[in-house]
Design a protein around this motif. Structure first.
Motif, PDB file in Angstrom:
ATOM      1  N   GLY A  66       1.126  -1.171   0.187  1.00  0.00           N
ATOM      2  CA  GLY A  66       0.517  -0.147   0.123  1.00  0.00           C
ATOM      3  C   GLY A  66       0.644   1.225  -0.051  1.00  0.00           C
ATOM      4  N   THR A  67       0.135   2.394   0.945  1.00  0.00           N
ATOM      5  CA  THR A  67       1.169   3.877   0.746  1.00  0.00           C
ATOM      6  C   THR A  67       1.384   3.711   1.589  1.00  0.00           C
ATOM      7  OG1 THR A  67      -0.716   4.733  -0.549  1.00  0.00           O
ATOM      8  CG2 THR A  67       0.759   6.244  -0.220  1.00  0.00           C
ATOM      9  N   LYS A  68       3.388   3.454   1.865  1.00  0.00           N
ATOM     10  CA  LYS A  68       3.743   3.575   2.737  1.00  0.00           C
ATOM     11  C   LYS A  68       3.432   4.299   3.808  1.00  0.00           C
ATOM     12  CE  LYS A  68       8.595   2.296   4.264  1.00  0.00           C
ATOM     13  NZ  LYS A  68       9.903   2.796   4.173  1.00  0.00           N
ATOM     14  N   ALA A  69       3.563   5.709   3.338  1.00  0.00           N
ATOM     15  CA  ALA A  69       3.426   7.031   4.196  1.00  0.00           C
ATOM     16  C   ALA A  69       2.529   6.809   5.032  1.00  0.00           C
ATOM     17  CB  ALA A  69       2.872   7.875   3.520  1.00  0.00           C
ATOM     18  N   LEU A  70       1.827   6.299   5.215  1.00  0.00           N
ATOM     19  CA  LEU A  70       0.034   6.126   5.205  1.00  0.00           C
ATOM     20  C   LEU A  70      -0.123   5.056   6.422  1.00  0.00           C
ATOM     21  CD1 LEU A  70      -2.968   6.710   2.547  1.00  0.00           C
ATOM     22  CD2 LEU A  70      -1.464   8.578   4.193  1.00  0.00           C
ATOM     23  N   ALA A  71       1.027   4.156   6.491  1.00  0.00           N
ATOM     24  CA  ALA A  71       1.041   3.568   7.684  1.00  0.00           C
ATOM     25  C   ALA A  71       0.765   3.405   9.007  1.00  0.00           C
ATOM     26  CB  ALA A  71       1.931   2.792   7.245  1.00  0.00           C
ATOM     27  N   PRO A  72       0.123   3.072  10.035  1.00  0.00           N
ATOM     28  CA  PRO A  72      -0.437   3.516  10.984  1.00  0.00           C
ATOM     29  C   PRO A  72       1.141   3.792  11.854  1.00  0.00           C
ATOM     30  CG  PRO A  72      -0.806   1.123  10.649  1.00  0.00           C
ATOM     31  CD  PRO A  72      -0.315   1.510   9.757  1.00  0.00           C
ATOM     32  N   ALA A  77       4.159  12.982  -4.441  1.00  0.00           N
ATOM     33  CA  ALA A  77       3.872  11.236  -4.594  1.00  0.00           C
ATOM     34  C   ALA A  77       3.446  11.037  -5.776  1.00  0.00           C
ATOM     35  CB  ALA A  77       2.149  12.168  -4.113  1.00  0.00           C
ATOM     36  N   ARG A  78       3.900   9.682  -5.639  1.00  0.00           N
ATOM     37  CA  ARG A  78       3.652   8.786  -7.137  1.00  0.00           C
ATOM     38  C   ARG A  78       2.023   9.404  -8.171  1.00  0.00           C
ATOM     39  NH1 ARG A  78       5.970   4.579  -8.454  1.00  0.00           N
ATOM     40  NH2 ARG A  78       3.812   3.467  -8.989  1.00  0.00           N
ATOM     41  N   PRO A  79       1.703   9.382  -8.777  1.00  0.00           N
ATOM     42  CA  PRO A  79       0.610   9.491  -9.481  1.00  0.00           C
ATOM     43  C   PRO A  79      -0.646   8.966  -8.844  1.00  0.00           C
ATOM     44  CG  PRO A  79       2.006   9.144 -11.735  1.00  0.00           C
ATOM     45  CD  PRO A  79       3.031   8.627 -10.145  1.00  0.00           C
ATOM     46  N   ASP A  80      -0.383   7.420  -8.589  1.00  0.00           N
ATOM     47  CA  ASP A  80      -1.441   6.551  -8.147  1.00  0.00           C
ATOM     48  C   ASP A  80      -1.393   6.493  -6.601  1.00  0.00           C
ATOM     49  OD1 ASP A  80       1.040   5.295  -7.336  1.00  0.00           O
ATOM     50  OD2 ASP A  80       0.248   3.303  -7.131  1.00  0.00           O
ATOM     51  N   GLN A  81      -0.444   7.785  -6.091  1.00  0.00           N
ATOM     52  CA  GLN A  81      -0.544   8.048  -3.969  1.00  0.00           C
ATOM     53  C   GLN A  81      -1.256   9.214  -3.969  1.00  0.00           C
ATOM     54  OE1 GLN A  81       2.959   6.959  -3.249  1.00  0.00           O
ATOM     55  NE2 GLN A  81       2.784   4.934  -2.654  1.00  0.00           N
ATOM     56  N   ALA A  82      -1.457  10.303  -4.972  1.00  0.00           N
ATOM     57  CA  ALA A  82      -1.684  11.586  -4.649  1.00  0.00           C
ATOM     58  C   ALA A  82      -2.777  11.915  -4.246  1.00  0.00           C
ATOM     59  CB  ALA A  82      -1.400  12.471  -5.980  1.00  0.00           C
TER      60      ALA A  82
END
Length: 168
Positions: free
Chosen positions: A3-9, A34-39
């Motif tokens: 997933g999006t590492k930045a959003l990991a708890p 962000a990568r396009p798919d994570q923006a």
């Protein structure tokens, strides 16, 4: 992590929220890369989201540095400071120490290992970085690019501040 590492708890919040909180008092302006798919996932933090060029998004972290340099240049800034989303305990004086460092293309921290993404980057690097990324086949190693620049390493004994969270 998936997933999006930045959003990991992380400690009741997310990794990126912890980094934002750590950096907010240090920076005059902030943006997220962000990568396009994570923006879309990062838009909720209320900061500008700088999206990597679709053609560069799979070339590693230097594509994000390129995006940040272009943003800084458009704002009339001479430098940009970068911080990874997976280092939630960065020093509270990181930006001040980087900006106080001697003139160089890149100033970054070094503990027992180098941390070239915890860095101050000169906007003058933008054309060279774009050329290097254009010639990269499958990615461009950060240190391979950094080693070709004028660099200042800021020594620090605080290894814990630069701990990279790769698993929870």
């Amino acid at each position: 992590m998936g997933g999006t590492k930045a959003l990991a708890p992380w400690n009741g919040t997310t990794l990126i929220a912890a980094v934002i909180d750590r950096m907010a008092a240090q920076a005059s302006a902030m943006a997220l890369n962000a990568r396009p798919d994570q923006a879309q996932d990062l838009a909720r933090f209320g900061l500008p989201v700088l999206v990597d060029d679709e053609d560069l998004a799979d070339l590693g972290p230097l594509s994000g540095v390129r995006t940040a340099l272009a943003w800084a240049q458009a704002r009339g800034n001479d430098h940009v400071v970068t911080a990874p989303c997976d280092m939630p305990d960065l020093p509270k004086d990181m930006v001040a120490r980087l900006m106080a460092a001697d003139a160089a293309d890149i100033a970054y921290f070094a503990t027992m290992r180098d941390h070239p993404l915890c860095a101050r980057w000169s906007v003058s690097l933008l054309p060279g970085l774009e050329a290097a990324l254009a010639g990269a086949d499958g990615g461009l190693a950060v240190m391979r690019f950094v080693e070709r620049q004028t660099v200042i390493k800021l020594p620090t004994e605080d290894d814990a501040a630069f701990a990279n969270i790769n698993s929870l």
